[in-house]
Write a protein that holds these residues in place. Structure first.
Motif, PDB file in Angstrom:
ATOM      1  N   SER A 117       2.869   2.257  12.857  1.00  0.00           N
ATOM      2  CA  SER A 117       3.125   3.885  13.769  1.00  0.00           C
ATOM      3  C   SER A 117       3.051   3.753  14.773  1.00  0.00           C
ATOM      4  CB  SER A 117       1.763   4.875  13.136  1.00  0.00           C
ATOM      5  OG  SER A 117       1.769   4.229  11.565  1.00  0.00           O
TER       6      SER A 117
ATOM      7  N   ASP B 146       1.544  -9.483  -1.855  1.00  0.00           N
ATOM      8  CA  ASP B 146      -0.183  -8.020  -1.027  1.00  0.00           C
ATOM      9  C   ASP B 146      -0.985  -9.233  -1.072  1.00  0.00           C
ATOM     10  OD1 ASP B 146      -0.820  -5.282  -0.609  1.00  0.00           O
ATOM     11  OD2 ASP B 146      -2.444  -6.580  -0.759  1.00  0.00           O
TER      12      ASP B 146
ATOM     13  N   LYS C 299      -2.005  -7.520  12.080  1.00  0.00           N
ATOM     14  CA  LYS C 299      -0.408  -7.906  12.165  1.00  0.00           C
ATOM     15  C   LYS C 299      -0.142  -9.316  12.457  1.00  0.00           C
ATOM     16  CE  LYS C 299       1.014  -3.170  12.345  1.00  0.00           C
ATOM     17  NZ  LYS C 299       1.573  -2.865   9.708  1.00  0.00           N
TER      18      LYS C 299
ATOM     19  N   VAL D 161       0.038 -12.195  10.122  1.00  0.00           N
ATOM     20  CA  VAL D 161       0.530 -12.060   9.441  1.00  0.00           C
ATOM     21  C   VAL D 161       2.227 -12.518   9.473  1.00  0.00           C
ATOM     22  CG1 VAL D 161       2.500 -10.666   7.892  1.00  0.00           C
ATOM     23  CG2 VAL D 161      -0.285 -10.362   7.770  1.00  0.00           C
TER      24      VAL D 161
ATOM     25  N   VAL E 189      -4.069  -3.621  -5.643  1.00  0.00           N
ATOM     26  CA  VAL E 189      -3.059  -3.286  -5.168  1.00  0.00           C
ATOM     27  C   VAL E 189      -1.520  -3.231  -6.083  1.00  0.00           C
ATOM     28  CG1 VAL E 189      -1.655  -3.145  -3.134  1.00  0.00           C
ATOM     29  CG2 VAL E 189      -4.541  -3.295  -2.681  1.00  0.00           C
TER      30      VAL E 189
ATOM     31  N   HIS F 147      10.419   1.696  11.734  1.00  0.00           N
ATOM     32  CA  HIS F 147       8.864   2.738  11.551  1.00  0.00           C
ATOM     33  C   HIS F 147       9.610   4.212  10.521  1.00  0.00           C
ATOM     34  CE1 HIS F 147       6.200   6.428  12.388  1.00  0.00           C
ATOM     35  NE2 HIS F 147       5.483   5.334  12.103  1.00  0.00           N
ATOM     36  N   TRP F 148       9.235   3.710   8.701  1.00  0.00           N
ATOM     37  CA  TRP F 148       9.311   4.914   8.146  1.00  0.00           C
ATOM     38  C   TRP F 148       8.763   6.360   8.014  1.00  0.00           C
ATOM     39  CZ3 TRP F 148      12.947   3.596   3.348  1.00  0.00           C
ATOM     40  CH2 TRP F 148      13.312   1.829   3.980  1.00  0.00           C
TER      41      TRP F 148
ATOM     42  N   GLY G 168       0.586  -1.523   0.129  1.00  0.00           N
ATOM     43  CA  GLY G 168      -0.140   0.163  -0.145  1.00  0.00           C
ATOM     44  C   GLY G 168       0.406   1.497  -0.318  1.00  0.00           C
ATOM     45  N   THR G 169       0.292   2.467   0.843  1.00  0.00           N
ATOM     46  CA  THR G 169       1.106   3.577   1.013  1.00  0.00           C
ATOM     47  C   THR G 169       2.398   3.709   0.987  1.00  0.00           C
ATOM     48  OG1 THR G 169      -1.097   4.430   1.366  1.00  0.00           O
ATOM     49  CG2 THR G 169       0.835   6.093   1.366  1.00  0.00           C
ATOM     50  N   MET G 170       2.434   2.929   2.083  1.00  0.00           N
ATOM     51  CA  MET G 170       4.413   2.310   2.399  1.00  0.00           C
ATOM     52  C   MET G 170       4.905   1.829   1.712  1.00  0.00           C
ATOM     53  SD  MET G 170       4.712   4.453   4.267  1.00  0.00           S
ATOM     54  CE  MET G 170       5.963   5.247   5.625  1.00  0.00           C
TER      55      MET G 170
ATOM     56  N   ALA H 147       4.604  -4.451   6.402  1.00  0.00           N
ATOM     57  CA  ALA H 147       3.615  -3.360   6.244  1.00  0.00           C
ATOM     58  C   ALA H 147       2.648  -2.954   6.157  1.00  0.00           C
ATOM     59  CB  ALA H 147       4.589  -2.163   4.990  1.00  0.00           C
ATOM     60  N   VAL H 148       1.721  -4.016   6.349  1.00  0.00           N
ATOM     61  CA  VAL H 148       0.206  -4.091   6.434  1.00  0.00           C
ATOM     62  C   VAL H 148      -0.704  -3.672   7.407  1.00  0.00           C
ATOM     63  CG1 VAL H 148       1.113  -6.303   5.295  1.00  0.00           C
ATOM     64  CG2 VAL H 148       0.256  -6.286   7.922  1.00  0.00           C
ATOM     65  N   ASN H 149      -1.677  -3.529   7.030  1.00  0.00           N
ATOM     66  CA  ASN H 149      -2.869  -2.487   7.806  1.00  0.00           C
ATOM     67  C   ASN H 149      -2.557  -2.647   8.940  1.00  0.00           C
ATOM     68  OD1 ASN H 149      -3.789  -4.094   5.336  1.00  0.00           O
ATOM     69  ND2 ASN H 149      -5.020  -2.519   5.585  1.00  0.00           N
ATOM     70  N   GLU H 150      -2.711  -0.851   9.548  1.00  0.00           N
ATOM     71  CA  GLU H 150      -2.382  -0.920  11.165  1.00  0.00           C
ATOM     72  C   GLU H 150      -3.493  -1.640  11.573  1.00  0.00           C
ATOM     73  OE1 GLU H 150       0.716   0.010  12.309  1.00  0.00           O
ATOM     74  OE2 GLU H 150       0.020   1.883  14.235  1.00  0.00           O
TER      75      GLU H 150
ATOM     76  N   ASN I 258       6.495  -2.167  10.630  1.00  0.00           N
ATOM     77  CA  ASN I 258       6.567  -0.431  10.260  1.00  0.00           C
ATOM     78  C   ASN I 258       5.683   0.032  10.783  1.00  0.00           C
ATOM     79  OD1 ASN I 258       6.963   2.041   8.274  1.00  0.00           O
ATOM     80  ND2 ASN I 258       5.736   1.628   7.471  1.00  0.00           N
TER      81      ASN I 258
HETATM   82  N1  NAD Z   1       0.349   5.581   5.586  1.00  0.00           N
HETATM   83  C1  NAD Z   1       1.607   6.777   6.098  1.00  0.00           C
HETATM   84  O1  NAD Z   1       1.182   7.507   6.198  1.00  0.00           O
HETATM   85  C2  NAD Z   1       2.339   5.932   7.176  1.00  0.00           C
HETATM   86  C3  NAD Z   1       3.702   6.614   7.676  1.00  0.00           C
HETATM   87  C4  NAD Z   1       4.302   4.966   8.677  1.00  0.00           C
HETATM   88  C5  NAD Z   1       3.985   4.008   8.661  1.00  0.00           C
HETATM   89  N2  NAD Z   1       2.829   3.769   8.128  1.00  0.00           N
HETATM   90  C6  NAD Z   1       2.624   2.067   8.918  1.00  0.00           C
HETATM   91  O2  NAD Z   1       2.423   1.749   7.494  1.00  0.00           O
HETATM   92  C7  NAD Z   1       1.206  -0.049   7.790  1.00  0.00           C
HETATM   93  C8  NAD Z   1       1.297  -0.163   6.309  1.00  0.00           C
HETATM   94  O3  NAD Z   1       0.929   1.489   6.325  1.00  0.00           O
HETATM   95  P1  NAD Z   1      -0.722   2.248   5.163  1.00  0.00           P
HETATM   96  O4  NAD Z   1      -0.635   3.329   5.162  1.00  0.00           O
HETATM   97  O5  NAD Z   1       0.848   1.414   3.847  1.00  0.00           O
HETATM   98  O6  NAD Z   1      -1.844   0.855   4.762  1.00  0.00           O
HETATM   99  P2  NAD Z   1      -2.709   0.680   3.668  1.00  0.00           P
HETATM  100  O7  NAD Z   1      -3.667   0.080   3.702  1.00  0.00           O
HETATM  101  O8  NAD Z   1      -2.370   1.474   2.385  1.00  0.00           O
HETATM  102  O9  NAD Z   1      -1.835  -0.913   2.899  1.00  0.00           O
HETATM  103  C9  NAD Z   1      -1.882  -1.498   3.790  1.00  0.00           C
HETATM  104  C10 NAD Z   1      -1.433  -2.701   2.147  1.00  0.00           C
HETATM  105  O10 NAD Z   1      -1.715  -4.996   3.534  1.00  0.00           O
HETATM  106  C11 NAD Z   1      -2.345  -5.114   2.096  1.00  0.00           C
HETATM  107  N3  NAD Z   1      -2.236  -6.111   3.476  1.00  0.00           N
HETATM  108  C12 NAD Z   1      -3.509  -6.889   4.137  1.00  0.00           C
HETATM  109  N4  NAD Z   1      -3.802  -7.605   4.649  1.00  0.00           N
HETATM  110  C13 NAD Z   1      -1.891  -8.507   3.999  1.00  0.00           C
HETATM  111  C14 NAD Z   1      -2.425  -9.845   4.293  1.00  0.00           C
HETATM  112  N5  NAD Z   1      -2.013 -10.799   5.535  1.00  0.00           N
HETATM  113  N6  NAD Z   1      -0.655 -10.392   3.499  1.00  0.00           N
HETATM  114  C15 NAD Z   1       0.356  -8.943   2.229  1.00  0.00           C
HETATM  115  N7  NAD Z   1      -1.118  -7.825   2.158  1.00  0.00           N
HETATM  116  C16 NAD Z   1      -1.531  -7.385   3.177  1.00  0.00           C
HETATM  117  C17 NAD Z   1      -3.194  -4.837   2.112  1.00  0.00           C
HETATM  118  O11 NAD Z   1      -4.056  -5.171   1.594  1.00  0.00           O
HETATM  119  C18 NAD Z   1      -2.651  -3.411   1.858  1.00  0.00           C
HETATM  120  O12 NAD Z   1      -2.451  -3.140   0.433  1.00  0.00           O
HETATM  121  C19 NAD Z   1       0.590   0.447   8.462  1.00  0.00           C
HETATM  122  O13 NAD Z   1       1.065  -0.319   9.803  1.00  0.00           O
HETATM  123  C20 NAD Z   1       1.040   1.884   9.228  1.00  0.00           C
HETATM  124  O14 NAD Z   1       0.839   2.335  11.000  1.00  0.00           O
HETATM  125  C21 NAD Z   1       2.108   4.511   7.260  1.00  0.00           C
END
Ligand code: NAD
Length: 315
Positions: free
Chosen positions: A123, A36, A101, A104, A41, A143-144, A15-17, A93-96, A121
């Motif tokens: 937060s 993923d 987590k 995984v 995605v 933590h990026w 995802g985003t990260m 870097a899966v959902n918070e 990763n």
């Molecule tokens: N977005 C930010 O600015 C930011 C900054 C620093 C840290 N983080 C942390 O990074 C982590 C990811 O955040 P994000 O914003 O990238 O989330 P996101 O929702 O954009 O991406 C999470 C991805 O994880 C995938 N996923 C879920 N379950 C899975 C599994 N079992 N196996 C493989 N993939 C799986 C989802 O399909 C999704 O694409 C979180 O812990 C968040 O707190 C986010």
């Protein structure tokens, strides 16, 4: 373990990260499995990485020729088990979400070698309490910050069982990727930057809710003051320039219900900041004029630059 021994990286979550973290490892010559559960995605992640690399090329940070080599090193997949078997280092870097987590890490634990470093990763979640793995001493938080391919900071957060060698490995690994790692002494929820950002956000929401100021005016106020100063003097050194005696007076006048003794202790010791050559920092051996000149040259460079890129306009 030495970071130079890492050839295969697994990034879980695209995802985003995740997509951008994967890109950084690939830029530094490593083969990266990007996993993923969602194929859409993954497809989108590859497009985003291509677009990120094009921006880096625009700024001379990668060459046009390198882009296809970097892309070739990134292997999208929905198969976590297979990717885990090949990895020398894994970052999640899966959902918070604690349940996601936990699941995984269970899968990773079943499929990767017991010596592999497992980084999260998160937060701010206490993954050290949530995750159940065979050798918990190999678990650490890396933590990026968004977007990972640009922002240098990576907060390294050890757990109660993390050995010092894993911390120094983490620092070296992040430095080898061109990042600026900062090590926390122990886990604390939200780490450094999200804690600070959280406090700021509370004030922002309160001022908007009370109708004291518009969102646009808050941002303009921040950009035209803190925006110039923060990159040069941070949040702590800036207080040495304000004067710690003044900061203490303000704290007393505000009757702040939550006060820490640091400022009061420094004032008692005569450490008022730059005007007494000591505050939070030590300026002994340099005149006040010398330090102020250094600061102000930096401020003026920052102001010139921010004006040049029209930073005071909204994005
Ligand atoms: N977005 C930010 O600015 C930011 C900054 C620093 C840290 N983080 C942390 O990074 C982590 C990811 O955040 P994000 O914003 O990238 O989330 P996101 O929702 O954009 O991406 C999470 C991805 O994880 C995938 N996923 C879920 N379950 C899975 C599994 N079992 N196996 C493989 N993939 C799986 C989802 O399909 C999704 O694409 C979180 O812990 C968040 O707190 C986010």
């Amino acid at each position: 373990m030495n970071p130079s021994e890492i050839e295969h990286v697994l990034v879980v979550g695209a995802g985003t990260m995740g997509h951008s973290i994967a890109q950084v490892f690939a830029q530094h010559g490593m083969e990266v499995d990007l996993v993923d559960i969602n194929q859409t995605v993954l497809d989108h992640a590859l497009n985003l990485i291509k677009s990120n690399l094009a921006i880096l090329a625009e700024f001379g940070r990668v060459s046009g020729d390198e882009i296809s080599e970097i892309m070739d090193r990134i292997h999208p997949s929905t198969n976590l088990a297979t990717a885990a078997q090949n990895a020398d280092y894994i970052i999640e870097a899966v959902n918070e979400n604690p349940e996601i987590k936990k699941e995984v890490f269970l899968q990773l634990d079943e499929n990767c070698s017991e010596d592999i470093v497992l980084a999260s990763n998160t937060s701010g979640l206490d993954v050290f309490s949530i995750v159940e793995i065979k050798k918990p001493e190999r678990l650490i938080i890396h933590h990026w910050f968004c977007p990972p391919y640009i922002i240098p900071l990576v907060e390294i957060v050890p757990g109660p069982k993390t050995p010092p060698e894993l911390i120094s490995f983490s620092v070296k690994l992040m430095e080898s990727l061109g990042k600026k790692p900062i090590v926390l002494k122990k886990f604390t929820q939200l780490f450094i930057i999200n804690r600070i950002q959280g406090v700021l956000n509370l004030q922002v929401y309160e001022m908007i809710a009370k109708g004291w100021i518009t969102p646009e005016q808050i941002d303009l106020a921040v950009k035209t003051s803190l925006g110039i100063r923060l990159p040069i003097v941070g949040l702590v050194q800036t207080q040495d320039f304000t004067g710690l005696d003044l900061i203490l007076d303000v704290q007393k006048n505000m009757r702040m219900n939550r006060r820490y003794p640091q400022v009061e202790n420094l004032v008692k010791q005569g450490r008022l900041g730059i005007k007494t050559s000591k505050g939070f920092y030590n300026y002994e051996g340099r005149s006040e004029e010398e330090v102020l000149k250094k600061r102000d040259r930096q401020y003026l460079k920052m102001l010139n630059f921010l004006e040049k890129i029209n930073a005071f306009e909204p994005v």
